[in-house]
Design a protein around this motif. Structure first.
Motif, PDB file in Angstrom:
ATOM      1  N   ILE A   1      -4.865   8.468  -3.761  1.00  0.00           N
ATOM      2  CA  ILE A   1      -3.882   8.009  -2.933  1.00  0.00           C
ATOM      3  C   ILE A   1      -3.657   6.459  -2.907  1.00  0.00           C
ATOM      4  O   ILE A   1      -2.575   5.974  -3.006  1.00  0.00           O
ATOM      5  CB  ILE A   1      -4.565   8.235  -1.524  1.00  0.00           C
ATOM      6  N   GLU A   2      -4.647   5.676  -3.500  1.00  0.00           N
ATOM      7  CA  GLU A   2      -4.635   4.329  -3.706  1.00  0.00           C
ATOM      8  C   GLU A   2      -3.571   4.171  -4.697  1.00  0.00           C
ATOM      9  O   GLU A   2      -2.765   3.186  -4.742  1.00  0.00           O
ATOM     10  CB  GLU A   2      -6.021   3.461  -4.103  1.00  0.00           C
ATOM     11  N   GLN A   3      -3.796   4.624  -5.754  1.00  0.00           N
ATOM     12  CA  GLN A   3      -2.978   4.373  -7.041  1.00  0.00           C
ATOM     13  C   GLN A   3      -1.578   5.119  -6.583  1.00  0.00           C
ATOM     14  O   GLN A   3      -0.549   4.500  -6.935  1.00  0.00           O
ATOM     15  CB  GLN A   3      -3.513   5.365  -8.216  1.00  0.00           C
ATOM     16  N   ALA A   4      -1.140   6.084  -6.162  1.00  0.00           N
ATOM     17  CA  ALA A   4       0.112   6.702  -5.738  1.00  0.00           C
ATOM     18  C   ALA A   4       0.922   5.470  -4.836  1.00  0.00           C
ATOM     19  O   ALA A   4       2.094   5.529  -4.733  1.00  0.00           O
ATOM     20  CB  ALA A   4       0.039   7.891  -5.058  1.00  0.00           C
ATOM     21  N   SER A   5       0.154   4.903  -3.853  1.00  0.00           N
ATOM     22  CA  SER A   5       0.653   4.111  -2.952  1.00  0.00           C
ATOM     23  C   SER A   5       0.977   2.467  -3.466  1.00  0.00           C
ATOM     24  O   SER A   5       1.957   1.877  -2.938  1.00  0.00           O
ATOM     25  CB  SER A   5      -0.120   3.839  -1.720  1.00  0.00           C
ATOM     26  N   THR A   6       0.666   2.354  -4.674  1.00  0.00           N
ATOM     27  CA  THR A   6       0.896   0.918  -5.244  1.00  0.00           C
ATOM     28  C   THR A   6       1.751   1.018  -6.512  1.00  0.00           C
ATOM     29  O   THR A   6       1.792   0.072  -7.088  1.00  0.00           O
ATOM     30  CB  THR A   6      -0.619   0.182  -5.469  1.00  0.00           C
ATOM     31  N   ARG A   7       2.059   2.192  -7.031  1.00  0.00           N
ATOM     32  CA  ARG A   7       2.725   2.520  -8.138  1.00  0.00           C
ATOM     33  C   ARG A   7       4.192   3.396  -7.881  1.00  0.00           C
ATOM     34  O   ARG A   7       4.085   4.193  -7.187  1.00  0.00           O
ATOM     35  CB  ARG A   7       1.977   3.165  -9.211  1.00  0.00           C
ATOM     36  N   THR A   8       4.928   2.914  -8.954  1.00  0.00           N
ATOM     37  CA  THR A   8       6.197   4.053  -8.905  1.00  0.00           C
ATOM     38  C   THR A   8       5.844   5.165  -9.636  1.00  0.00           C
ATOM     39  O   THR A   8       4.994   5.304 -10.644  1.00  0.00           O
ATOM     40  CB  THR A   8       7.292   3.239  -9.215  1.00  0.00           C
ATOM     41  N   LEU A   9       6.668   6.228  -9.812  1.00  0.00           N
ATOM     42  CA  LEU A   9       6.615   7.416 -10.678  1.00  0.00           C
ATOM     43  C   LEU A   9       6.890   6.806 -11.985  1.00  0.00           C
ATOM     44  O   LEU A   9       6.244   7.305 -13.039  1.00  0.00           O
ATOM     45  CB  LEU A   9       7.883   8.597 -10.255  1.00  0.00           C
ATOM     46  N   GLU A  10       7.701   5.771 -12.237  1.00  0.00           N
ATOM     47  CA  GLU A  10       8.017   5.330 -13.527  1.00  0.00           C
ATOM     48  C   GLU A  10       6.619   4.571 -14.137  1.00  0.00           C
ATOM     49  O   GLU A  10       6.452   4.811 -15.501  1.00  0.00           O
ATOM     50  CB  GLU A  10       9.125   4.245 -13.635  1.00  0.00           C
TER      51      GLU A  10
ATOM     52  N   TYR B   1       3.530   5.263 -13.259  1.00  0.00           N
ATOM     53  CA  TYR B   1       2.717   6.566 -13.902  1.00  0.00           C
ATOM     54  C   TYR B   1       3.089   7.195 -15.082  1.00  0.00           C
ATOM     55  O   TYR B   1       2.312   7.416 -16.098  1.00  0.00           O
ATOM     56  CB  TYR B   1       2.804   7.681 -12.745  1.00  0.00           C
ATOM     57  N   GLU B   2       4.512   7.512 -15.305  1.00  0.00           N
ATOM     58  CA  GLU B   2       5.072   8.112 -16.425  1.00  0.00           C
ATOM     59  C   GLU B   2       4.578   7.199 -17.719  1.00  0.00           C
ATOM     60  O   GLU B   2       4.497   7.607 -18.760  1.00  0.00           O
ATOM     61  CB  GLU B   2       6.429   8.481 -16.470  1.00  0.00           C
ATOM     62  N   GLN B   3       4.739   5.883 -17.671  1.00  0.00           N
ATOM     63  CA  GLN B   3       4.656   5.134 -18.891  1.00  0.00           C
ATOM     64  C   GLN B   3       3.657   4.239 -19.070  1.00  0.00           C
ATOM     65  O   GLN B   3       3.261   3.819 -20.161  1.00  0.00           O
ATOM     66  CB  GLN B   3       5.985   3.873 -18.631  1.00  0.00           C
TER      67      GLN B   3
ATOM     68  N   ARG C   1      -2.192   7.130 -16.016  1.00  0.00           N
ATOM     69  CA  ARG C   1      -1.711   8.608 -16.062  1.00  0.00           C
ATOM     70  C   ARG C   1      -3.263   9.298 -16.302  1.00  0.00           C
ATOM     71  O   ARG C   1      -3.643  10.211 -15.543  1.00  0.00           O
ATOM     72  CB  ARG C   1      -0.794   8.838 -16.849  1.00  0.00           C
ATOM     73  N   SER C   2      -3.882   8.913 -17.255  1.00  0.00           N
ATOM     74  CA  SER C   2      -5.202   9.464 -17.512  1.00  0.00           C
ATOM     75  C   SER C   2      -6.295   9.472 -16.237  1.00  0.00           C
ATOM     76  O   SER C   2      -6.980  10.291 -16.276  1.00  0.00           O
ATOM     77  CB  SER C   2      -5.641   9.159 -18.899  1.00  0.00           C
ATOM     78  N   ALA C   3      -6.295   8.467 -15.789  1.00  0.00           N
ATOM     79  CA  ALA C   3      -7.150   8.097 -14.817  1.00  0.00           C
ATOM     80  C   ALA C   3      -6.859   9.109 -13.618  1.00  0.00           C
ATOM     81  O   ALA C   3      -7.712   9.747 -12.755  1.00  0.00           O
ATOM     82  CB  ALA C   3      -7.213   6.741 -14.240  1.00  0.00           C
ATOM     83  N   ILE C   4      -5.524   9.212 -13.229  1.00  0.00           N
ATOM     84  CA  ILE C   4      -5.076  10.126 -12.187  1.00  0.00           C
ATOM     85  C   ILE C   4      -5.457  11.433 -12.335  1.00  0.00           C
ATOM     86  O   ILE C   4      -5.949  12.363 -11.492  1.00  0.00           O
ATOM     87  CB  ILE C   4      -3.792   9.744 -11.434  1.00  0.00           C
ATOM     88  N   GLU C   5      -5.045  11.911 -13.537  1.00  0.00           N
ATOM     89  CA  GLU C   5      -5.152  13.189 -14.137  1.00  0.00           C
ATOM     90  C   GLU C   5      -6.667  13.726 -14.053  1.00  0.00           C
ATOM     91  O   GLU C   5      -7.143  14.437 -13.626  1.00  0.00           O
ATOM     92  CB  GLU C   5      -4.645  13.575 -15.383  1.00  0.00           C
TER      93      GLU C   5
END
Length: 107
Positions: A20-29, A31-33, A38-42
């Protein structure tokens, strides 16, 4: 509640908070780049799914109180398959990766 169940629930809560913290402070871009993000969230999604699998075995009554537990576990399994066979969905086996071996050999 057994100590092990409490630990697994704590792992789930910690991983959910991280996502939730990471998703609220980052864009989808972002995450993808960003491979690290990406590895940490996954990884935290995997932790949640694995903890639910273990709780299913040791404390099924606890898992019964978690909404969508079976869908969360299913997501963990799909995530594992995507990690094991990256970008292979809908492609032939020769097109599994978006680059060829010769492009990797830069020496």
């Amino acid at each position: 509640m057994q100590l092990r169940s409490a630990k697994l629930l704590s792992d789930i809560q910690r991983s959910c908070s991280f996502i939730i913290e990471q998703a609220s402070t980052r864009t989808l871009e972002d995450y993808e780049q960003n491979l690290l993000v990406r590895s940490a969230i996954e990884r935290h999604f995997e932790i949640i799914g694995e903890a639910l699998i273990r709780l299913t075995r040791s404390a099924p009554e606890t898992v019964g109180q978690i909404s969508n537990a079976s869908q969360i576990i299913g997501f963990r399994h799909r995530l594992d398959m995507m990690i094991l066979t990256p970008r292979s969905y809908g492609r032939s086996s020769s097109e599994s990766f978006p680059f060829s071996e010769t492009k990797l050999n830069t020496s």
